[in-house]
Design a protein around this motif. Structure first.
Motif, mmCIF file in Angstrom:
data_model
loop_
_atom_site.group_PDB
_atom_site.id
_atom_site.type_symbol
_atom_site.label_atom_id
_atom_site.label_comp_id
_atom_site.label_asym_id
_atom_site.label_seq_id
_atom_site.Cartn_x
_atom_site.Cartn_y
_atom_site.Cartn_z
ATOM 1 N N MET A 184 -16.284 21.664 -17.504
ATOM 2 C CA MET A 184 -17.688 21.990 -16.856
ATOM 3 C C MET A 184 -17.514 22.194 -15.285
ATOM 4 O O MET A 184 -17.879 23.319 -14.627
ATOM 5 C CB MET A 184 -18.736 20.981 -17.174
ATOM 6 N N ILE A 185 -16.749 21.444 -14.725
ATOM 7 C CA ILE A 185 -16.807 21.389 -13.284
ATOM 8 C C ILE A 185 -15.811 22.495 -12.741
ATOM 9 O O ILE A 185 -15.643 22.674 -11.636
ATOM 10 C CB ILE A 185 -16.189 20.329 -12.379
ATOM 11 N N LYS A 186 -15.208 23.230 -13.576
ATOM 12 C CA LYS A 186 -14.475 24.618 -13.367
ATOM 13 C C LYS A 186 -15.367 25.869 -13.425
ATOM 14 O O LYS A 186 -14.853 26.891 -13.196
ATOM 15 C CB LYS A 186 -13.130 24.482 -14.459
ATOM 16 N N GLN A 187 -16.446 25.561 -13.924
ATOM 17 C CA GLN A 187 -17.393 26.753 -14.391
ATOM 18 C C GLN A 187 -18.278 26.836 -13.176
ATOM 19 O O GLN A 187 -18.888 25.758 -12.740
ATOM 20 C CB GLN A 187 -17.928 26.548 -15.528
ATOM 21 N N PRO A 188 -18.842 28.210 -12.705
ATOM 22 C CA PRO A 188 -20.272 28.210 -12.007
ATOM 23 C C PRO A 188 -21.259 27.481 -12.632
ATOM 24 O O PRO A 188 -21.173 27.585 -14.005
ATOM 25 C CB PRO A 188 -20.173 29.572 -11.819
ATOM 26 N N PRO A 189 -22.388 27.015 -12.186
ATOM 27 C CA PRO A 189 -22.574 26.649 -10.683
ATOM 28 C C PRO A 189 -21.847 25.548 -10.049
ATOM 29 O O PRO A 189 -21.906 25.234 -8.872
ATOM 30 C CB PRO A 189 -24.030 26.766 -10.670
ATOM 31 N N PHE A 190 -21.010 24.698 -10.891
ATOM 32 C CA PHE A 190 -20.652 23.493 -10.366
ATOM 33 C C PHE A 190 -19.175 23.603 -9.991
ATOM 34 O O PHE A 190 -18.619 22.744 -8.978
ATOM 35 C CB PHE A 190 -20.325 22.614 -11.626
ATOM 36 N N LYS A 191 -18.488 24.919 -9.699
ATOM 37 C CA LYS A 191 -17.004 24.964 -9.455
ATOM 38 C C LYS A 191 -17.008 24.679 -7.812
ATOM 39 O O LYS A 191 -16.012 24.122 -7.632
ATOM 40 C CB LYS A 191 -16.636 26.554 -9.750
ATOM 41 N N GLU A 192 -17.985 25.097 -7.281
ATOM 42 C CA GLU A 192 -17.764 25.020 -5.764
ATOM 43 C C GLU A 192 -18.321 23.602 -5.355
ATOM 44 O O GLU A 192 -17.850 23.091 -3.812
ATOM 45 C CB GLU A 192 -18.730 25.919 -5.125
ATOM 46 N N LEU A 193 -18.813 22.899 -6.234
ATOM 47 C CA LEU A 193 -19.250 21.464 -6.007
ATOM 48 C C LEU A 193 -18.304 20.510 -6.726
ATOM 49 O O LEU A 193 -18.855 19.216 -6.797
ATOM 50 C CB LEU A 193 -20.586 21.155 -6.363
ATOM 51 N N ALA A 194 -17.367 21.108 -7.328
ATOM 52 C CA ALA A 194 -16.405 20.282 -7.981
ATOM 53 C C ALA A 194 -15.838 18.793 -7.398
ATOM 54 O O ALA A 194 -16.123 17.751 -8.175
ATOM 55 C CB ALA A 194 -15.302 20.952 -8.652
#
Length: 591
Positions: A126-136
């Motif tokens: 999940m954290i490798k995908q937008p919208p979370f990637k930039e907040l990983a």
């Protein structure tokens, strides 16, 4: 030529100060958004696969909006209370800030606990995908920290009890200090105004003010031992229930820093610190005394007072910034022109200095009491460094703007260093060069001895506090012992009530509000060495480094931008060698 104001303009943020209707409406809006978030987080179910993340993708923007608004509100309240300690309405707003902060902490605790429930494989995907990637980094950090805490109900209870317990003790300290006055030659001074006079070149004045301050703090030690004991007691009970066996866990987590890095830093300082003892002896000789006392350590070696008007100090700082970074110079000039700085020397202000950020308005404010000393100019440059750091962060998501204290102190100390180094290089005479060089060396004494004394004191105090309440008499003993060790027994007289007078021991944000200063100083030495090597081409690299401070550990930050390992002594030795160069030059020139 623009004449810069000594008082700040707060009306561009919320008009009419603590009586502001605009502020009232803003806070009401934030309260509504917190209520909406509480409902949304309550109904939020941890996703079982990557197809179920839509609900979370709606909650994260809500969180970022509230963080921005609470920070804006909190910054304004801190400004109100700092500029006028008698503003009772500002005190009410401070209580409101703590109340909303606790509500938000509770809902974030609930949110974090739900992050823990996400399956590891789903989370990593999940954290490798937008919208979370930039907040990983931030989201992963929150999830990991939540795993170390208690269950939701217990953490919520801690947050709620902290309003009238933990934070209330810190607020009590601020109120007591704000009302203190010191009579010097029939003049009533705030403790901040009195402290400024400790940098006088006249030892009689320093001694008189030091004695008056000791008298004032000694008269309040029983009250301040209550605030300190209860603050630390609250922390220790919280740690106990979380099964945290190290008091350094919270400050190290907060500073995104490993204990190996901390130990490497202090261990290397211990190797080098003895070189400052001959300097302290030489300074005593230059001041015409046998041995320095605590109130002599920061005294100027020049025979006459060196003062600079606020206007002169501002222009000097802008000029020096421009030689390294035109963007930083332009920002500083804007801050002066727009009235973002409160520097007036008047009674009724809180002591000390700070920079606070308004992420919603994309503004900053700087607070200090300016009396024209070289130390005041350095403080002004220091706080402008903080302000510029936030300025370059404004374009990032608010969750990525949450840089810790140690890297915050890097930016501020770096700005201070630019001004100090340029001043030495452009000194008009050897006497002026000696005075300016001594001011640079004095920073080493502050970071390697004074800050180390604070670290030693706090470490030992917490160990004794685990066994029960520590009396004011014992606090004085612990403080004196720590100072004697940190200064390598090189002073004639110490400051036993320093634990009471130093605000940092009573701040509720985080304990050990000390070692990050030393980290920031030495880390900035490494950055400065690279900047000198590369020149103005380093400006964009410096901005990139600052923008990464909120989204990686300090070890990763150093590796990425400086290619160094902070857990090994090599970097720290290199930084301390730069400090030794200033020390050697001072010793040669003073001889």
């Amino acid at each position: 030529m623009t004449t810069y104001s000594l008082t700040w303009d707060l009306d561009t943020i919320f008009k009419d100060g603590s009586q502001s209707q605009q502020l009232k409406q803003y806070v009401e809006g934030t309260e509504r958004r917190i209520s909406e978030l509480e409902v949304n987080v309550e109904s939020f179910t941890a996703p079982r696969n990557t197809d179920q993340v839509e609900e979370m993708s709606e909650i994260v923007p809500q969180i970022q909006t509230i963080i921005k608004e609470l920070t804006e509100f909190g910054a304004f309240v801190s400004c109100l209370n700092a500029q006028d300690v008698h503003d009772k309405k500002a005190g009410l707003w401070l209580s409101k800030q703590h109340e909303l902060g606790a509500r938000f902490d509770n809902v974030m605790t609930k949110f974090d606990q739900k992050l823990v429930q996400v399956d590891e494989d789903v989370w990593n995907s999940m954290i490798k995908q937008p919208p979370f990637k930039e907040l990983a980094f931030i989201l992963d950090e929150r999830r990991q920290l939540a795993m170390d805490k208690l269950d939701l109900r217990q953490e919520a209870l801690i947050n709620d009890l902290g309003i009238d317990g933990y934070h209330a003790w810190g607020q009590m300290y601020d109120i007591l200090v704000g009302k203190m006055t010191v009579m010097v030659d029939e003049e009533s001074l705030s403790v901040g105004q009195a402290a400024n006079r400790l940098s006088s070149s006249d030892r009689n004045i320093r001694k008189k003010v030091f004695d008056k301050l000791q008298e004032a703090w000694s008269g309040q030690v029983d009250l301040f031992s209550e605030t300190l004991n209860h603050l630390s007691g609250f922390r220790l009970q919280t740690y106990k229930h979380r099964n945290w066996d190290r008091v350094l866990k919270e400050p190290l987590d907060y500073n995104r820093m490993s204990e190996d890095t901390l130990n490497a830093m202090w261990g290397t300082i211990e190797e080098y610190k003895q070189h400052y003892v001959p300097y302290l002896k030489k300074k005593a000789e230059l001041l015409g005394i046998e041995k320095l006392s605590f109130y002599d350590v920061e005294a100027p070696v020049a025979k006459t007072e060196q003062t600079m008007s606020f206007q002169g100090g501002a222009e000097f700082i802008i000029k020096q910034f421009r030689q390294f970074s035109p963007k930083m110079a332009d920002f500083a000039e804007m801050a002066f022109e727009k009235g973002w700085i409160e520097a007036e020397d008047r009674a009724g202000k809180q002591p000390g200095g700070f920079c606070t950020s308004f992420p919603d308005s994309e503004q900053t404010r700087i607070f200090m009491t300016y009396s024209g000393t070289p130390s005041n100019v350095a403080t002004l440059a220091h706080e402008l460094g903080h302000a510029y750091h936030q300025h370059v962060m404004n374009e990032l998501p608010v969750l990525n703007q949450g840089y810790a204290m140690n890297v915050a102190e890097t930016a501020s100390t770096f700005a201070e260093m630019i001004v100090a180094d340029a001043a030495v290089k452009h000194a008009a005479s050897e006497d002026e060069k000696l005075a300016l060089l001594e001011d640079k060396v004095q920073r080493g004494v502050a970071f390697f001895m004074n800050i180390h004394a604070r670290f030693l004191f706090e470490t030992r105090f917490y160990e004794e506090r685990k066994q029960g309440v520590v009396t004011s008499e014992r606090l004085n003993e612990l403080m004196t012992e720590a100072q004697r060790e940190a200064y390598m027994d090189s002073l004639d007289e110490y400051d036993p009530t320093f634990w009471a007078s130093k605000l940092h021991f009573h701040i509720t944000d985080v304990p050990f509000y000390n070692f990050p200063y030393t980290f920031g100083y030495l880390f900035s030495m490494g950055i400065y060495a690279k900047a000198v090597e590369i020149g103005t081409d380093f400006e964009d690299q410096y901005i990139a480094l600052l923008q990464d401070t909120g989204r990686m550990t300090v070890e990763d930050l150093a590796k990425k931008h400086l290619d160094v390992d902070l857990e090994k002594p090599d970097f720290w030795r290199h930084a301390l060698d730069l400090c030794m160069a200033d020390l050697d030059e001072f010793m040669k020139l003073s001889s």
